[in-house]
Structures are given as structure tokens and as C-alpha cells.
Design a protein around this motif. Sequence first.
Motif, short mmCIF file in Angstrom:
data_model
loop_
_atom_site.label_atom_id
_atom_site.label_comp_id
_atom_site.label_asym_id
_atom_site.label_seq_id
_atom_site.Cartn_x
_atom_site.Cartn_y
_atom_site.Cartn_z
N TRP A 102 0.84 -1.20 0.00
CA TRP A 102 0.00 0.00 0.00
C TRP A 102 0.87 1.24 0.00
O TRP A 102 2.09 1.16 0.01
N HIS A 103 0.23 2.39 -0.07
CA HIS A 103 0.94 3.67 -0.06
C HIS A 103 0.38 4.55 1.06
O HIS A 103 -0.80 4.47 1.40
N ALA A 104 1.27 5.34 1.59
CA ALA A 104 0.87 6.33 2.59
C ALA A 104 1.29 7.71 2.13
O ALA A 104 2.33 7.88 1.49
N ALA A 105 0.47 8.69 2.43
CA ALA A 105 0.87 10.08 2.25
C ALA A 105 1.63 10.50 3.50
O ALA A 105 1.25 10.16 4.62
N ALA A 106 2.71 11.23 3.29
CA ALA A 106 3.53 11.68 4.42
C ALA A 106 3.95 13.12 4.19
O ALA A 106 4.26 13.53 3.06
N ASP A 107 3.97 13.90 5.25
CA ASP A 107 4.49 15.26 5.20
C ASP A 107 6.00 15.20 5.37
O ASP A 107 6.50 14.70 6.38
N ALA A 108 6.72 15.71 4.36
CA ALA A 108 8.19 15.71 4.41
C ALA A 108 8.70 17.14 4.46
O ALA A 108 8.14 18.04 3.83
N THR A 109 9.75 17.35 5.22
CA THR A 109 10.48 18.63 5.21
C THR A 109 11.97 18.32 5.06
O THR A 109 12.44 17.29 5.53
#
Length: 412
Positions: A118-125
Motif C-alpha cells: 500500500w501507499h501512505a501520504a507523508a508530510d516531508a520537510t
Amino acid sequence: MKTGRPLLWVAGLSLLLVVATGVVAWLVVVDDDPYVAPPPSASRGAGPSPALAAQALSDLEAAVRSGDEAAARALAPPDDPAAADRLAGVVANARAARVRDFSLRYVDAQGAYDDGAWHAAADATWRFAGFDPAPATAEVLVGLQDVDDRVAVTGIGGGDRVSPLWLSGPLRVHRTADTLVLVDGSADEARRYDLHAARAVPVVRRVLPQWRRGLVVEVPASVDALDRVLDAEPGRYDQIAAVTTSADGQLTPRAPVHVFVNPDVFDGLRPTGAQVVMSHEATHVATGAFTSPAPLWLLEGFADYVALRDVPLPLRRSAAQAVAEVRRDGLPRTLPSASDFDSRTTELGATYESAWLAARLLAQDGGEAALVRLYRDVDRGRPFAAALRSDLGLSVAAFTRQWRGLLQDLAG
């Protein structure tokens, strides 16, 4: 943030919990044995586990921050060495590029849940220390795979989101005090891009000596990869050798702005042409053209003026496409419009050359210092007509006549 599909999953999970609670209550009534809740592993397979995914992303963040390639490899599925190489490459990229302020935070599940993948959305900085004035921030897709009692990471990027190049896997990374170049290609390709970037910096500083931050150049493997890095619609950059834009798609003054190269076009240029392109894009970085309100012809013409200033080419050769267009279609009535710079137009080269001739003419009328002053005034929001009048003593109509006259002379 995209939440449509995850909301459906959450609703389904809530319903299952309600049903499960009802069954348990009935069993408690008819059975004397005490009820024992099943361990968490017994319920795996019903769908994504946000808690385990969040832990995997946290572990990857820690590996990147500490420079631990072995720890990153351990986060991949045990039967997927390519994924392990990608994750180790991310750590190596971060170390070579001096990535700082890196974080990776789980947001929600995305797309289908297929046999544990599956895929996950992630907040990256992230931030390239010494080059980026502030961290980039973007929502990225992370590939995940259920493995026994954990969630493994298979890769970062893809989908309908920005896919940062340095997070995609192993790259050639070269850093100096003035340049940072990241290339998905061979060692020879990386050396060539390093050289172009290194030469571009002094070209720009000869006209803009106050520019000191430096240049970041990112080179994906192909134009298709470039589209994925920038989350661009297919075909948008097919004719473009390079583009200067923010690393995260944000339109803010402090967004980190880099040069992104289309190798399918750039690699076909002769050395002089390739250098002009790199110096042109470096000028955009130095002037903050990404967020400038100036007319597009002035932004592009000024960048070409800087890039071509010391290139010993005959004028008719440097403006060959513009001359051919005039001979075929006649003189343009006005300076180039924004629509003339559409990347899909067949006359894009002629438009750039016409804009360069206009900027070059401004420098001839008032000197290079006057051109730079005019550019700065318009960049700060002053109308072009007012700045042209005060900095060079010209009206737009008079300047346009000069420019059309130059085109006519070149066309013979």
C-alpha cells in the motif's frame, strides 16, 4: 492533503468495531469464560496499520538524520534488495548534500491495499544546508509493505505529488561552496553537470556581484522522471532544457529554488549552448525570478543577457530563430507576451531570442547598470513603463520601435 479514500477506510473500520463489540457482548452473556481481546497481530490483513506505518517512517527519518545506511536497509522488505538500495541511497544523498531539518510524518493511507502492499501520504520537510533559505515542505507518497509484525518501506515518490529527487534513491552528489549538483546518471554525466554549474556562478556574478547563496542543480534520469519530480503534467517540459522552480511546488519568497534539468534536451546541446542554458537558469535563481512580478519577456531576456554577455557569437547566429520568424511572418507588433512563452509553442526559441534582443538593446541604450537597475525596479513591483521612463528616459512605444527596427535590420 487528500483524504477521500482514507475516510472510507476509517468509516469501514468503525463499523467493524461496532459489529465486533456487539458479538462480544452476546458472547459474554452466553459463555462463562472471560473475554480476552485478541493481540494486535491477529487482526492484521484487514487493512493498513497507521501506527506501524508511522513507526516505519519515524525509523527512516532517524536513519537519514544519523546517516545510518544499514538501519535504512533494514526498513525494506527482506526479499526486496532494490528497495534496500533505494533507502540506503536516500541516506547517502542526505549525507553528501548535507540535508538538514529532515522530517517524515505519516498523514494517511492512499490508494488500494493489495496483498499487504500500500501507499501512505507523508508530510516531508528538508533543507540543503548553505543553499536553501528555508526548509522545503511537501506531501509525498511512501510505498509500504506489510511484513510479519511490521510495515516495511519500499520507496518514496510517485503519484500525483512532488517526488523529491534526493528521496528517490542513489544519486551522484557533488557539493562545493558555490554549487550543489544531484544527478541520476553516470559519473561522466555528473562531471559534465558539475562543470556547467561551476562555470555558471561567475558568469552571473560578473553582472550581479551581490549574489552569494549559490546554485542547486537537480538532474533526473529523463524528462518523464522530471515530470514526476515536479508533479508536472506529461509533455510540459518536453521542449525545455531546464527550468528554475521551487523544490516543493510552493509559491513563496523563501521557498528553496533550484534548477531542474531535462536531460533528454540538455544532453543534446553543444557545450556552448548547454553552458548558456545553465547560466540562464542560474540568473533566475540569483534574481528570484520565480516569484517576480516582472513581465516574462524581461525575466527571460535579462537571464539570456547575462548568459550570453561574454559568449563570442555573431548576433545573427545568436538570434537566428527570431530572424527566421521575422522573415517568414513579418515584424511583431509588440514585445513578447506571456502566452508566447508557452512551452508547447513551436516558436519558443524565437520568442526567447526576441526577448534577449530587447534586454540587450536596453543595455546598449543606458548601459548595463541601467539595465540592472530597471530590472530591480520592475522586480520590486514598479510598472515597466514608469521604470523605463525613469531609468532610461524612454517610453514603451519608443523602445518598441527601436526593438522592431533592430529585428528588421537583422532580417535584412
